[in-house]
Design a protein around this motif. Structure first.
Motif, PDB file in Angstrom:
ATOM      1  N   ILE A 216      36.641  42.088  76.506  1.00 58.83           N
ATOM      2  CA  ILE A 216      36.887  42.328  75.082  1.00 58.83           C
ATOM      3  C   ILE A 216      35.653  42.039  74.252  1.00 58.83           C
ATOM      4  N   GLN A 217      34.672  41.316  74.817  1.00 62.81           N
ATOM      5  CA  GLN A 217      33.427  41.095  74.086  1.00 62.81           C
ATOM      6  C   GLN A 217      32.688  42.406  73.820  1.00 62.81           C
ATOM      7  N   GLN A 218      33.062  43.445  74.614  1.00 60.43           N
ATOM      8  CA  GLN A 218      32.414  44.751  74.441  1.00 60.43           C
ATOM      9  C   GLN A 218      33.144  45.621  73.425  1.00 60.43           C
ATOM     10  N   CYS A 219      34.303  45.164  72.980  1.00 58.65           N
ATOM     11  CA  CYS A 219      35.064  45.958  72.006  1.00 58.65           C
ATOM     12  C   CYS A 219      34.364  45.935  70.654  1.00 58.65           C
ATOM     13  N   ALA A 220      34.672  46.938  69.844  1.00 64.13           N
ATOM     14  CA  ALA A 220      33.889  47.193  68.631  1.00 64.13           C
ATOM     15  C   ALA A 220      34.194  46.243  67.485  1.00 64.13           C
ATOM     16  N   ASN A 221      35.363  45.604  67.466  1.00 63.64           N
ATOM     17  CA  ASN A 221      35.779  44.881  66.242  1.00 63.64           C
ATOM     18  C   ASN A 221      36.145  43.435  66.566  1.00 63.64           C
ATOM     19  N   LEU A 222      35.241  42.742  67.190  1.00 61.69           N
ATOM     20  CA  LEU A 222      35.501  41.352  67.579  1.00 61.69           C
ATOM     21  C   LEU A 222      35.042  40.425  66.456  1.00 61.69           C
ATOM     22  N   ARG A 223      35.947  40.202  65.457  1.00 56.19           N
ATOM     23  CA  ARG A 223      35.610  39.378  64.287  1.00 56.19           C
ATOM     24  C   ARG A 223      36.591  38.207  64.201  1.00 56.19           C
ATOM     25  N   PHE A 224      36.166  37.053  64.643  1.00 53.25           N
ATOM     26  CA  PHE A 224      37.034  35.865  64.678  1.00 53.25           C
ATOM     27  C   PHE A 224      37.357  35.404  63.244  1.00 53.25           C
ATOM     28  N   GLY A 225      38.610  35.119  63.046  1.00 48.79           N
ATOM     29  CA  GLY A 225      39.043  34.599  61.748  1.00 48.79           C
ATOM     30  C   GLY A 225      39.435  35.648  60.754  1.00 48.79           C
ATOM     31  N   GLN A 226      39.068  36.898  60.969  1.00 51.32           N
ATOM     32  CA  GLN A 226      39.393  37.959  60.012  1.00 51.32           C
ATOM     33  C   GLN A 226      40.699  38.633  60.455  1.00 51.32           C
TER      34      GLN A 226
END
Length: 1582
Positions: A841-851
């Protein structure tokens, strides 16, 4: 033998005489007087009745007296024995001729006797007169010529009424008896002696009372009679000794004799009488002087002035016989201080000064002086009036404070005024409700001022001056001031300590100083600057300045000990080197608030004694704290005193605890959640706008963590709190969020979301690992920022699932939404934006923690991973039934299994049927289609929107988990094609609807012309055998129009005809798998309870009964059918979807079952289609259901319905003041309000009253045992018909007067509403006293004004509504108000002290002689016993007197048994005086040889006595012949002393044989109780 024979002969003579007398007395008797005089009673219908006095004259009196065996008789004046309390009178006499044998033989008219209570007949009977008419004498031979006046009239010695008796009448009376003159006195009247004169008027020059104007009406109700104090040389007078002209010891003088007055119970009432007799206006009692050297002997005792008297001699109970040992040494000599036109009240006085509140005598009352008008000039005139030359004005209100409606508000004196009389005054309202205070001084006398501590080391600080202790205002009092006075007293220092709160500001010490400004370098408190001006707030404060001195350590510390977390625990104080606790007596949230704020918290609340300390390890310092929440330190709060601890707290079983609130906290956990900020007494949310990681870091640092991260937004789920802080801007270095730039006033939060943070001590980075805790399926978790968390279920699909499964070693993945109840965990990510080909999942486009924004809080992202792609298929089917109905099975993970039926709703049934291609479906709750192989693939399925196309779009729980279905029941549904039964919880009953394929919607069928044949066809269409229709929208109204006019079904197909439904009602159909032909009506209540909705079965269908026209008679029949004795009807809320199948019930009450009653058919309109209520009952096995109050003395308690030994508790939900008012009306109280009680079980929910009900049982509610739960129960506080508008505010003892009239609270008119009316209002509300306020004191109110009447009370009313006069309209718009008090308030008006008197009437018991032989024998036995007692000279019961036992023998002699010296007989004891009230007055003539210290000081005399046997008068051993005995009186009390007047002898005193008493000892103090009373008739001896 001869003795016995003589006894029997004597017995026969007595018995014959008794029978003869009894026959006469059967017709007439005299009561209320003596043997030969009294009120006439005659037998009337075998009962005694009072003879009417109208028409009763001399002739009738003669008839009565001859009937009683006397030669003559005289009628006595009307009402001569006072008011008679009886309603049983004869009719009026029409006259006697004089020859009748009995007055009952005289003629009586038919007219009723008028003026009952006074118009009774009274007579005096005699053989011959013994004195001259209008002769006078005193009732006793007093050496002071003092006593009750008796006048001889109508052949009897009678009393004179005291109502108009004055000194002129007394002057004539005394002259007639040979004295120079006399003064009038007031005596207690003799109950058995008649009033013969009610009013006499002498001018003082007459020689005989017969020459004065006399008249007789009924004497008043004061129970008093005329008396005199006669003199030979000088008249009795009063003066003051040992002081100035206006104060001193009261001295009485008469005939060259003088003495003091002794009393232990004198009050202002008696002092005022004496002062007015001396020419003053008022006065009060002052302490007796210790100097008795120059005082004469005590002359008078027992003076009691009831009501206003013009002279002390007109007071009651004046006694010249000083027997009280307290009076011998002058310890209780009365001293008075008298005032004229001005007085200083409630203070103290000495020869050197007088101090108190200034009051002027204006319009016949003393009025307090407003402090604003007490100038130095006016003060000097006041002191000159009081004979002092120096003044000092004190702070106002310093002494006993009181409420006054009026003050002296303006004083005008001339420039040359020398005294008060040269000034004029005006009265009105005073801006400060405290009277002016003043001290008047003797010039040149210096009075030292001392500052002291009440308990030496701790307590309140007081000023001692002018013999008065005054306090210091606590406002401005600080630790510097406390330290100075502590060091002055030898301690190292001190701090402020709160003092005990007084119960009333109207009873406390004066306040003489405020605003101390000390520096710690000063040595004495008197060296400090301070103000002698005291503010009104200080004067009304219930506490004062106090100190706590320490010996060693100055540091005061606080801590929380032994709590489960750091912000809660036991409260402890560190003082003088030692920790101690606080007792939780009165401990409240206000005390905890002060404590927590002292500790640096935002606020706190109290906690019970759960933090208990081991016994005896540390001391308990304080108890009874009463903080108001504004104090800066806990020690400053009012308390019961340092180390003043109740015994219940000394073992630490009741140590106080607290839970403290920080300014910032997180919710729902301590490390993660919404940022909540303390504001306005509670926590609120912080706006998420601009709340960044810097703000999060500051927040977490304040909470004890190193790092913080902001989550956006509202990331902790739904929270129902307001936003109280916004626009937070931090740089990250601040120590607290309050140090950042914030806004708590003009809030602007555009997003409407709250800030959320995650706190940690270890930051950590995301390593890309994704966890599936249950292996191949379940929720997805990741660890970030050192915290485990979830992924949001929104925007999570199969592509994200494929990546995660691949990352965990699987080839394929399926996404679903898993139901979760974990409300404490973080949601880290939302919308990963994967394309499905990523390996992590680190390769997925929208990895924004907390949002994460607002992701769902009840679901999380979940996956099912597999290597077999075929197992990703999801399908559903119906089994074990028909094509349209059966058990639901799902295909998941490559296998078929059931869905657990737990919590499934109509939503899930519709989605399942939609997925199967049907138009919809219904959940089959009571139809069993088996459990298949017992495998439940889903333990929970939730389709929240109902429009989901398949169960794939719904929320799952329990996928892959087995044996988690608590009910072990598999879900079953029935799906619809074109026809369905809807809206009912019963699957085979419901609203008939058909599916419109073109509109894709269901349509209801009109009930017009819908017959049983059509119902049967419809039922067969959906798989049943038979059907029965029900008209008239029986399941309630619907919003959609009814457009199907007709329907016909045949061979699996239904034809529909659309059209207008003129009835506007749909049809419901009941389908059955068997033929519907037998009604078979049966009745039940839910759960077999004694109450609830009535459920009936008709044709095999269970339903309810409509409550229209259903009454208590119908309910009674239902309950009796169920085996109860009786029942009452209630209206209970209808359960949605449960059919109403019975209506129009009309029972007569004689039926044995509901089936026998007249009632409506199944298919007709039952009347409840547009109602939400149905018929319910409450059944009782031993009586009707009643409202059970269970209220406490303040009319509060739980709301209950009592049914026999059972009670139904009421849930607090939905109960308002309207329901509480109806409940209270059921108890006979006019209104009430809701009062929530503690947690517990309840039986009745959702009560709803409209307010017009007369009984609580008429209110709608869930009277249903299936709704019983545990929770908050409703309580009630019932009100009387009056209350104050501020009843729930901070001053509950004052407010506008509100009257409950015609169902509404009204303000009442201020016209005529006075203090008397206010007192009635306050007494009804439970207070002791009250005062009125005018007008509209409390501003504009929401209540209507009662303008059609006025409230005007006389004072004796028990309730305010009795004072309402609707004949007097209100002429003003202003309303009345009142102030109520828990004590009798002191006013400037003169008050009367009333004493209750016993009004016992000593009526003779009538002798009823019957013809029964047994009764005669009983009388004979009693007489024999009495004669044998006489013959054997057996002693009477003993009377204890001090240390001796007095015993009176039947012959009239006395002996005394002394505990030290044995028996001393007659004649050594010559006389004992015993009062009617049973007390022994004294024992006389005890020889000195016996050396009895209790009697050796008494005088020795030879006294006559009368033996009962011979009825002769003796003086020692010498017989006195021709002696006439008459009854006398000693000191106002009728006694057993008579006077014998022999021929040629002076009067001698003899013991009375006319009335004798049997008495027994009660105590060593000589108090005795009358046991038996008998009379011996002879009154004349020869």
């Amino acid at each position: 033998m001869a003795t016995i024979t003589a006894d029997l002969v004597f017995l026969f003579a007595v018995f014959t005489s008794t029978l003869s007398i009894s026959r006469t007395q059967n017709l007439v008797r005299l009561v209320g007087g003596k043997i030969s005089s009294g009120i006439v009673e005659v037998t009337l219908n075998q009962t005694w009745a009072t003879l009417c006095g109208e028409g009763f004259s001399y002739t009738e009196a003669e008839v009565v007296c001859r009937e009683l065996g006397y030669e003559q008789g005289r009628s006595l004046p009307v009402g001569s024995y006072g008011v008679l309390e009886t309603d049983r009178y004869t009719t009026r006499l029409a006259g006697c001729t004089g020859s009748e044998p009995s007055v009952t033989s005289c003629r009586f008219s038919s007219d009723q006797c008028l003026s009952r209570g006074r118009q009774y007949a009274a007579v005096n009977c005699f053989h011959q007169t013994t004195a001259v008419e209008n002769s006078v004498r005193l009732s006793v031979n007093s050496p002071f010529n003092y006593g009750l006046v008796l006048i001889y009239m109508y052949g009897i010695w009678g009393q004179i009424c005291d109502d108009f008796w004055d000194d002129s009448d007394a002057q004539v009376t005394c002259k007639q008896m040979g004295y120079v003159g006399g003064v009038a006195t007031t005596m207690s009247y003799k109950e058995t002696t008649p009033y013969v004169i009610s009013e006499i008027s002498c001018d003082g020059n007459e020689t005989n009372l017969g020459n004065c104007k006399q008249m007789f009406q009924v004497c008043g109700q004061n129970k008093s009679a005329a008396g005199v104090w006669c003199y030979f040389s000088s008249a009795p007078s009063v003066s003051l000794l040992g002081g100035k002209a206006h104060y001193g010891t009261v001295l009485v003088q008469a005939d060259n004799k003088s003495g003091t007055v002794c009393s232990t119970s004198w009050t202002t009432r008696e002092a005022t009488v004496v002062c007015r007799q001396l020419g003053f206006i008022s006065g009060y009692v002052i302490p007796a002087t210790a100097d008795s050297v120059n005082l004469p002997d005590v002359l008078l005792t027992g003076v009691n002035c009831e009501g206003p008297r013009e002279s002390m001699f007109r007071c009651y109970n004046v006694s010249f016989n000083v027997t009280d040992p307290d009076c011998i040494d002058h310890k209780h000599d009365v001293r008075v201080y008298c005032f004229g036109s001005v007085r200083l009240a409630a203070g103290r006085e000495t020869d050197d000064f007088i101090i108190g509140s200034v009051e002027l005598y204006v319009d016949n009352i003393y009025v307090p002086v407003c402090p604003d008008v007490l100038t130095d000039k006016f003060a000097s005139l006041v002191c000159l009036e009081l004979q002092f030359n120096s003044t000092r004005i004190l702070p106002p209100g310093g002494f006993e404070r009181y409420y006054s409606k009026s003050y002296v508000t303006n004083v005008t004196c001339t420039m040359t005024a020398k005294n008060i009389s040269q000034c004029s005054f005006a009265t009105g309202k005073c801006a400060r409700d405290e009277p002016a205070s003043l001290v008047c001084l003797k010039p040149g006398v210096v009075y030292e001022t001392k500052f002291l501590i009440s308990n030496f080391k701790n307590g309140y600080v007081y000023i001692q001056q002018y013999g008065t202790n005054a306090t210091i205002c606590r406002h401005g009092w600080d630790n510097d001031d406390a330290s100075v006075i502590c060091k002055e007293n030898g301690y190292k220092g001190g701090v402020v300590l709160g003092t005990p709160k007084l119960s009333s500001v109207y009873k406390q010490d004066p306040v003489w100083a405020s605003d101390f400004r000390c520096t710690r370098a000063l040595a004495r408190l008197s060296d400090c600057e301070y103000s002698k001006d005291v503010s009104s707030d200080c004067l009304m404060d219930s506490t004062s300045a106090g100190v706590l001195c320490y010996t060693h350590y100055e540091i005061i510390q606080y801590r929380l000990a032994e709590g489960r977390f750091q912000d809660a625990g036991r409260v402890e104080i560190y003082f003088d080197g030692r920790w101690g606790t606080i007792c939780d007596n009165l401990w409240s949230r206000y005390d905890a608030r002060v404590f927590c704020r002292t500790m640096g918290y935002a606020d706190g609340t109290s906690h019970g004694s759960s933090f208990r300390l081991a016994t005896g390890t540390i001391p308990v310092y304080m108890s009874g704290l009463e903080c108001d929440g504004t104090e800066g330190d806990l020690l400053q709060c009012p308390n019961h005193g340092w180390m003043n601890i109740p015994t219940t707290c000394q073992d630490h079983a009741h140590d106080a605890g607290a839970v403290c609130y920080k300014y910032v906290k997180l919710h729902p956990s301590t490390f993660f959640g919404a940022v909540q900020f303390w504001s306005g007494g509670s926590y609120g949310l912080t706006c998420a706008d601009n709340f960044d990681d810097n703000a999060a870091t500051v927040t977490c640092r304040e909470l004890g963590f190193q790092y913080g991260m902001s989550l956006c937004c509202s990331a902790a789920g739904p929270i129902d709190l307001p936003i109280v802080m916004a626009n937070v801007s931090c740089n990250g270095t601040e120590s607290s969020l309050t140090k950042c730039s914030v806004n708590t006033n003009n809030l602007s939060c555009l997003s409407g979301t709250y800030a959320t943070v995650v706190c940690t001590n270890f930051q950590g980075n995301f390593n890309g690992r994704v966890i599936i805790p249950r292996g191949m399926f379940g929720s997805v978790q990741i660890n970030y920022y050192s915290n485990q968390g979830y992924l949001c279920s929104e925007e999570f699909g199969d592509k994200e699932a494929a990546v995660i499964c691949r990352q965990n070693g699987y080839r394929h993945g399926l996404a679903y939404k898993e139901i979760t109840f974990d409300m404490l965990s973080i949601r880290w990510l939302r919308g990963l934006g994967c394309n499905g080909n990523e390996t992590s999942i680190q390769q997925c486009a929208n990895l924004r923690f907390g949002q994460i924004y607002s992701c769902a809080w009840d679901t999380v992202a979940a996956v099912f991973c597999t290597d077999d792609e075929s197992k990703l298929k999801i399908d559903v089917r119906l089994t074990n039934g028909t094509d349209t109905a059966g058990r639901v099975e799902v295909f998941l993970g490559g296998q078929w299994g059931s869905i657990c039926a737990n919590n499934l709703t109509q939503n899930e049934a519709d989605v399942i049927c939609h997925q199967l291609g049907y138009h919809g479906g219904v959940l089959l709750q009571h139809v069993y289609y088996g459990n298949g192989n017992g495998s439940f693939l889903l333990t929970s399925l939730r389709c929240p929107y109902r429009n989901e196309t398949s169960i794939r779009d719904c929320y799952w729980k329990g996928f892959g988990e087995t044996n988690l279905c608590s009910s072990s029941a598999a879900a079953a549904v029935e799906c619809f094609t074109d026809v369905r039964l809807s809206g009912s919880t019963t699957v085979n009953y419901g609203r008939l609807e058909v599916f419109d394929r073109s509109e894709k919607t269901w349509m209801a069928v009109c009930d017009e012309d819908f017959r049983t044949l059509q119902a049967t066809a419809v039922c067969r269409q959906i798989g049943y055998l038979d059907g029965k229709p029900q008209c008239c929208s029986p399941l309630g109204t619907i919003s959609n129009p009814i457009t199907v006019r007709n329907i016909s079904c045949e061979a699996g197909h239904c034809d529909v005809q659309k059209g207008m439904c003129t009835s506007n009602n749909y049809v419901a159909v009941y389908c059955s798998v068997i033929t519907i032909d037998v009604e078979g009506l049966s009745v039940r209540l839910p759960l077999g309870s004694f109450y609830g909705p009535v459920e009936v079965s008709r044709y095999g269908l269970w339903g309810t009964v409509c409550d229209v026209d259903f009454d208590d008679v119908d309910a009674d029949v239902v309950c009796k059918e169920l085996g109860y004795q009786s029942g009452v009807k209630v209206s209970t809320v209808a359960e949605p979807g449960f059919p109403v199948i019975q209506g129009s019930v009309q029972c007569t009450g004689s039926e044995k079952s509901l089936m026998q009653c007249q009632r409506g058919d199944f298919g007709v309109d039952h009347g409840c289609s547009r109602r939400n209520t149905i018929a319910g009952v409450i059944c009782s096995s031993n009586g009707s259901a009643i409202i059970m109050s269970n209220l406490s003395s303040d009319r509060s308690g739980l709301m209950q319905v009592k049914v026999g030994s059972d009670s139904l508790e009421i849930a607090a939900e939905s109960v308002t003041d309207v329901e509480a008012a109806v409940y209270c009306r059921s108890l006979g109280l006019p209104s009430g309000r809701l009062q929530v009680f503690s947690y517990g079980s309840y039986d009745v929910t959702k009560v709803s009253c409209n307010g017009s009900e007369t009984s609580f049982l008429q209110c709608i509610a869930y009277w249903d045992p299936r709704k019983a739960r545990s929770g908050t129960r409703a309580g009630v506080k019932c009100e009387k018909a009056v209350k104050l508008s501020t009843e729930s505010g901070p001053s509950t003892n004052q407010g506008a007067v509100l009257l409950y009239y015609h169902g509404t609270w009204h303000t009442v008119c201020s016209d005529g509403f006075d203090d008397t009316s206010a007192r009635v209002v306050c007494r009804e509300l439970g207070f002791v006293d009250g005062r009125s306020q005018c007008c509209s004191t409390y501003g504009s109110l929401i209540y209507p004004h009662l303008s059609t009447g006025r409230v005007k009370c006389a004072g004796g009313e028990t309730d305010t509504i009795s004072c309402l006069n609707m004949d007097m309209r209100c002429e003003t718009d202003s309303y009345a108000s009142a102030v109520c008090y828990y004590f009798v308030i002191t006013t400037t008006e003169s008050t009367k002290e009333m004493k209750a008197k016993a009004n016992a009437q000593n009526n003779l018991v009538p002798i009823l002689i019957g013809v029964a032989v047994m009764l005669v024998l009983v009388v004979a036995v009693v007489v024999i016993v009495l004669i044998l007692m006489v013959k054997r000279r057996k002693s009477r019961p003993k009377v204890q007197y001090n240390q001796g036992i007095v015993e009176q023998s039947m012959d009239g002699s006395f002996s005394i048994t002394n505990q030290l010296h044995g028996i001393v007989g007659t004649p050594d004891v010559r006389r004992a005086r015993i009062n009617r009230d049973g007390t022994v007055m004294y024992i006389q003539n005890i020889p000195d040889a016996y050396s009895n210290p209790a009697y050796e000081t008494l005088p020795v005399s030879t006294t006559a006595y009368i033996t009962q046997e011979s009825l002769q008068v003796y003086n020692s051993a010498e017989k006195i012949t021709n002696a006439t005995a008459r009854e006398t009186e000693v000191n106002g009390h009728e006694s057993q002393i008579i006077t014998a007047v022999p021929t040629g002898h002076d009067e001698e005193t003899a013991s009375d044989v006319e009335e004798t008493f049997f008495m027994r000892s009660i105590s060593e103090q000589g108090h005795v109780t009358l046991q038996e009373h008998c009379e011996v008739q002879p009154t004349t001896f020869s």
